[in-house]
Design a protein around this motif. Sequence first.
Motif, short mmCIF file in Angstrom:
data_model
loop_
_atom_site.label_atom_id
_atom_site.label_comp_id
_atom_site.label_asym_id
_atom_site.label_seq_id
_atom_site.Cartn_x
_atom_site.Cartn_y
_atom_site.Cartn_z
N VAL A 48 0.81 -1.23 0.00
CA VAL A 48 0.00 0.00 0.00
C VAL A 48 0.85 1.28 0.00
CG1 VAL A 48 -1.98 -1.10 1.08
CG2 VAL A 48 -0.27 -0.01 2.51
N HIS A 49 2.14 1.13 -0.22
CA HIS A 49 3.04 2.29 -0.22
C HIS A 49 2.56 3.38 -1.18
CE1 HIS A 49 6.72 4.56 0.08
NE2 HIS A 49 6.89 4.50 -1.23
N ASN A 50 2.40 4.57 -0.68
CA ASN A 50 1.99 5.78 -1.43
C ASN A 50 0.57 5.73 -1.99
OD1 ASN A 50 4.23 7.32 -0.97
ND2 ASN A 50 5.25 6.77 -2.88
N MET A 51 -0.24 4.77 -1.61
CA MET A 51 -1.62 4.73 -2.10
C MET A 51 -2.49 5.75 -1.39
SD MET A 51 -2.42 0.75 -2.86
CE MET A 51 -3.87 1.08 -3.86
N ILE A 100 -5.82 1.72 3.62
CA ILE A 100 -5.56 2.92 2.81
C ILE A 100 -6.27 4.13 3.40
CG2 ILE A 100 -5.90 3.97 0.54
CD1 ILE A 100 -5.56 1.12 -0.64
N ASP A 101 -7.52 3.93 3.84
CA ASP A 101 -8.27 5.03 4.46
C ASP A 101 -7.55 5.55 5.70
OD1 ASP A 101 -10.16 4.61 2.51
OD2 ASP A 101 -11.66 3.71 3.85
N LYS A 102 -7.03 4.64 6.51
CA LYS A 102 -6.30 5.04 7.72
C LYS A 102 -5.10 5.90 7.35
CE LYS A 102 -3.99 1.88 9.97
NZ LYS A 102 -3.61 0.75 10.85
N ARG A 103 -4.39 5.49 6.34
CA ARG A 103 -3.21 6.24 5.91
C ARG A 103 -3.59 7.60 5.31
NH1 ARG A 103 1.49 2.54 4.98
NH2 ARG A 103 0.91 0.65 6.10
N MET A 104 -4.70 7.66 4.59
CA MET A 104 -5.15 8.93 4.02
C MET A 104 -5.51 9.93 5.12
SD MET A 104 -7.47 7.84 0.74
CE MET A 104 -7.43 9.37 -0.20
N LEU A 105 -6.21 9.45 6.14
CA LEU A 105 -6.63 10.34 7.22
C LEU A 105 -5.45 10.81 8.06
CD1 LEU A 105 -9.91 8.50 8.17
CD2 LEU A 105 -9.73 10.81 7.20
N THR A 106 -4.47 9.96 8.30
CA THR A 106 -3.30 10.41 9.04
C THR A 106 -2.46 11.38 8.21
OG1 THR A 106 -2.09 8.41 8.43
CG2 THR A 106 -3.16 8.42 10.57
N THR A 107 -2.44 11.18 6.90
CA THR A 107 -1.74 12.12 6.02
C THR A 107 -2.43 13.48 6.03
OG1 THR A 107 -0.96 10.34 4.59
CG2 THR A 107 -1.00 12.55 3.63
N ARG A 110 -1.47 15.29 9.19
CA ARG A 110 -0.07 15.70 9.12
C ARG A 110 0.08 16.96 8.27
NH1 ARG A 110 3.45 14.65 5.28
NH2 ARG A 110 2.31 12.85 4.50
N LEU A 111 -0.63 16.99 7.14
CA LEU A 111 -0.55 18.16 6.27
C LEU A 111 -1.19 19.39 6.89
CD1 LEU A 111 -1.33 16.48 2.84
CD2 LEU A 111 0.90 17.25 3.68
N LEU A 112 -2.22 19.20 7.70
CA LEU A 112 -2.92 20.33 8.31
C LEU A 112 -2.20 20.89 9.53
CD1 LEU A 112 -6.66 19.25 8.02
CD2 LEU A 112 -5.38 20.83 6.57
N LYS A 167 -3.97 9.71 15.48
CA LYS A 167 -3.73 8.33 15.04
C LYS A 167 -4.56 7.34 15.85
CE LYS A 167 0.30 7.11 13.18
NZ LYS A 167 1.73 6.79 13.05
N LYS A 168 -4.65 7.59 17.15
CA LYS A 168 -5.44 6.71 18.02
C LYS A 168 -6.92 6.78 17.64
CE LYS A 168 -7.01 6.68 22.67
NZ LYS A 168 -7.63 7.84 23.15
N ASP A 169 -7.44 7.99 17.44
CA ASP A 169 -8.85 8.16 17.08
C ASP A 169 -9.17 7.53 15.73
OD1 ASP A 169 -9.20 9.52 19.43
OD2 ASP A 169 -9.29 11.52 18.51
#
Length: 187
Positions: A48-51, A100-107, A110-112, A167-169
């Motif tokens: 799932v790298h970079n997805m 993938i959803d988890k990674r999108m939300l943590t990204t 991070r950006l915000l 991340k926990k939430d």
Amino acid sequence: DEEAAEKRVQVGRRTMYSLFKAGLHGLNGLNPCTSVKVWNTYVLPRIVHNMEVCINSSSAVSILEAYQRKTMKQLQHLPDCTSNPVTYLLCGILPIEGEIDKRMLTTLARLLRDDTTAEYKIIKRQLAMKSISSSSWTSKVRSLTHKYGLPTAHELLLNPPSKECWKKDVKQAIHKYHDKALRDECA
């Protein structure tokens, strides 16, 4: 997009083959619990790298999902006819979509958190201008916050949470959602 998913499956297979000597091959290898942990640590991140930074088609996610299900059944010594929700519930992992959803939300969080970057400014503008039905990344993460019952992207923009708290939430909300969906499908 499907071609890229097939390449990711090949990367996953090569990673699995490299771990055969360590006992990651199912029968007569590591126990299933350890095998799943090795999968989560070494193989899944490569697949799932970079997805998380692009919009993925449902067909591409389905290809990766099928590979993960087949592998989980092999690692747990389950027959191929075992239902998919049971496979996930037994090993305690998320479907690829959830990962993938988890990674999108943590990204997103991070950006915000850094309001000096160009990415922050783009997200802020797209939150103001794009509708939730558009095909942008920002619209996708807006729909994900709604899907998992998390604070909206606008709330996150105004008050970005700490990394650990978010991340926990996110992990808790996504696991709760997919666990309920899998249990409903089993019933």
